[in-house]
Enzyme design. Structure first.
Site, PDB file in Angstrom:
ATOM      1  N   ASP A  59       0.850  -1.188   0.000  1.00 35.42           N
ATOM      2  CA  ASP A  59       0.000   0.000   0.000  1.00 35.42           C
ATOM      3  C   ASP A  59       0.889   1.242   0.000  1.00 35.42           C
ATOM      4  O   ASP A  59       1.898   1.313   0.702  1.00 35.42           O
ATOM      5  CB  ASP A  59      -0.909  -0.012   1.238  1.00 35.42           C
ATOM      6  CG  ASP A  59      -2.058   0.970   1.117  1.00 35.42           C
ATOM      7  OD1 ASP A  59      -3.214   0.517   1.035  1.00 35.42           O
ATOM      8  OD2 ASP A  59      -1.807   2.202   1.107  1.00 35.42           O
ATOM      9  N   HIS A  70     -10.310  -5.176  -3.481  1.00 39.59           N
ATOM     10  CA  HIS A  70      -8.973  -5.374  -2.907  1.00 39.59           C
ATOM     11  C   HIS A  70      -9.094  -5.816  -1.465  1.00 39.59           C
ATOM     12  O   HIS A  70     -10.026  -5.441  -0.762  1.00 39.59           O
ATOM     13  CB  HIS A  70      -8.120  -4.101  -2.997  1.00 39.59           C
ATOM     14  CG  HIS A  70      -8.773  -2.875  -2.430  1.00 39.59           C
ATOM     15  ND1 HIS A  70      -9.685  -2.136  -3.153  1.00 39.59           N
ATOM     16  CD2 HIS A  70      -8.677  -2.274  -1.230  1.00 39.59           C
ATOM     17  CE1 HIS A  70     -10.101  -1.109  -2.421  1.00 39.59           C
ATOM     18  NE2 HIS A  70      -9.512  -1.179  -1.236  1.00 39.59           N
ATOM     19  N   MET A  71      -8.119  -6.604  -1.039  1.00 47.35           N
ATOM     20  CA  MET A  71      -8.028  -7.061   0.339  1.00 47.35           C
ATOM     21  C   MET A  71      -6.790  -6.431   0.962  1.00 47.35           C
ATOM     22  O   MET A  71      -5.706  -6.471   0.369  1.00 47.35           O
ATOM     23  CB  MET A  71      -7.914  -8.591   0.339  1.00 47.35           C
ATOM     24  CG  MET A  71      -7.794  -9.217   1.710  1.00 47.35           C
ATOM     25  SD  MET A  71      -7.665 -11.012   1.515  1.00 47.35           S
ATOM     26  CE  MET A  71      -9.380 -11.398   1.213  1.00 47.35           C
ATOM     27  N   HIS A  72      -6.954  -5.832   2.133  1.00 39.25           N
ATOM     28  CA  HIS A  72      -5.812  -5.300   2.871  1.00 39.25           C
ATOM     29  C   HIS A  72      -5.236  -6.406   3.753  1.00 39.25           C
ATOM     30  O   HIS A  72      -5.998  -7.130   4.397  1.00 39.25           O
ATOM     31  CB  HIS A  72      -6.234  -4.163   3.806  1.00 39.25           C
ATOM     32  CG  HIS A  72      -6.788  -2.947   3.124  1.00 39.25           C
ATOM     33  ND1 HIS A  72      -6.051  -1.802   2.942  1.00 39.25           N
ATOM     34  CD2 HIS A  72      -8.006  -2.697   2.589  1.00 39.25           C
ATOM     35  CE1 HIS A  72      -6.803  -0.885   2.341  1.00 39.25           C
ATOM     36  NE2 HIS A  72      -7.990  -1.399   2.113  1.00 39.25           N
TER      37      HIS A  72
HETATM   38  P1  5GP Z   1      -9.732   1.469   0.411  1.00 41.05           P
HETATM   39  O1  5GP Z   1      -9.813   2.717   1.244  1.00 41.05           O
HETATM   40  O2  5GP Z   1     -10.379   1.641  -0.931  1.00 41.05           O
HETATM   41  O3  5GP Z   1     -10.178   0.223   1.131  1.00 41.05           O
HETATM   42  O4  5GP Z   1      -8.196   1.225   0.186  1.00 41.05           O
HETATM   43  C1  5GP Z   1      -7.494   1.742  -0.911  1.00 41.05           C
HETATM   44  C2  5GP Z   1      -6.031   1.653  -0.562  1.00 41.05           C
HETATM   45  O5  5GP Z   1      -5.295   1.823  -1.756  1.00 41.05           O
HETATM   46  C3  5GP Z   1      -5.573   2.738   0.424  1.00 41.05           C
HETATM   47  O6  5GP Z   1      -5.015   2.131   1.582  1.00 41.05           O
HETATM   48  C4  5GP Z   1      -4.543   3.538  -0.386  1.00 41.05           C
HETATM   49  O7  5GP Z   1      -3.456   3.954   0.401  1.00 41.05           O
HETATM   50  C5  5GP Z   1      -4.132   2.555  -1.472  1.00 41.05           C
HETATM   51  N1  5GP Z   1      -3.734   3.166  -2.722  1.00 41.05           N
HETATM   52  C6  5GP Z   1      -4.413   4.142  -3.399  1.00 41.05           C
HETATM   53  N2  5GP Z   1      -3.769   4.451  -4.535  1.00 41.05           N
HETATM   54  C7  5GP Z   1      -2.657   3.667  -4.573  1.00 41.05           C
HETATM   55  C8  5GP Z   1      -1.586   3.540  -5.524  1.00 41.05           C
HETATM   56  O8  5GP Z   1      -1.529   4.198  -6.554  1.00 41.05           O
HETATM   57  N3  5GP Z   1      -0.626   2.631  -5.238  1.00 41.05           N
HETATM   58  C9  5GP Z   1      -0.665   1.860  -4.115  1.00 41.05           C
HETATM   59  N4  5GP Z   1       0.354   1.001  -3.931  1.00 41.05           N
HETATM   60  N5  5GP Z   1      -1.655   1.957  -3.199  1.00 41.05           N
HETATM   61  C10 5GP Z   1      -2.635   2.845  -3.429  1.00 41.05           C
END
Ligand code: 5GP
Ligand code: ZN
Length: 113
Positions: free
Chosen positions: A29, A99-101
């Protein structure tokens, strides 16, 4: 396609890719919330869990398997880790590609919300 995660899958924008196979890709991330903070995504553009068809649902198992392998590599299997799937606005989902964190490497909060 202006999906940022599809662009990462296609190699059009850089990412620290740690794992890939025919179905899933995993990378760090960009804004890590823990010492280990990885994102595991399907190659296929599925906007969110609500768009996951029954045919595609095995992808979630593939994502979990990749996450478990990565947790071992990151050395957090013993200490513990958290897998999170945000879905929709109130679920905290910002990027509209499933996506999965994988979070680990520190004591995570008990609070889920
Ligand atoms: P969400 O909030 O949608 O569950 O998580 C999206 C995640 O994607 C966030 O933790 C954010 O930091 C990450 N993210 C957003 N854009 C990018 C990117 O261009 N590259 C990477 N490696 N992570 C990203
Ligand atoms: Zn996408």
């Amino acid at each position: 396609m202006d999906c940022i995660f599809c662009q990462i899958v296609a190699g059009e924008i850089p990412a620290d890719i740690l794992y890939q196979d025919d179905e899933v890709v995993a990378f760090r991330d960009i804004n890590p919330l823990a010492p280990t903070h990885l994102l595991i995504i399907p190659r296929k553009h599925i906007p969110s869990l609500v768009d996951l068809s029954e045919v595609d649902s095995p992808l979630v198992g593939d994502m979990v398997n990749a996450a478990n392998q990565l947790a071992k590599r990151e050395g957090v299997t013993e200490s513990g880790y958290r897998l999170v799937l945000d879905c929709g606005k109130q679920g905290g989902q910002l990027v509209p590609h499933l996506h999965m964190h994988l979070l680990g490497g520190r004591q995570l909060s008990d609070a889920l919300g």
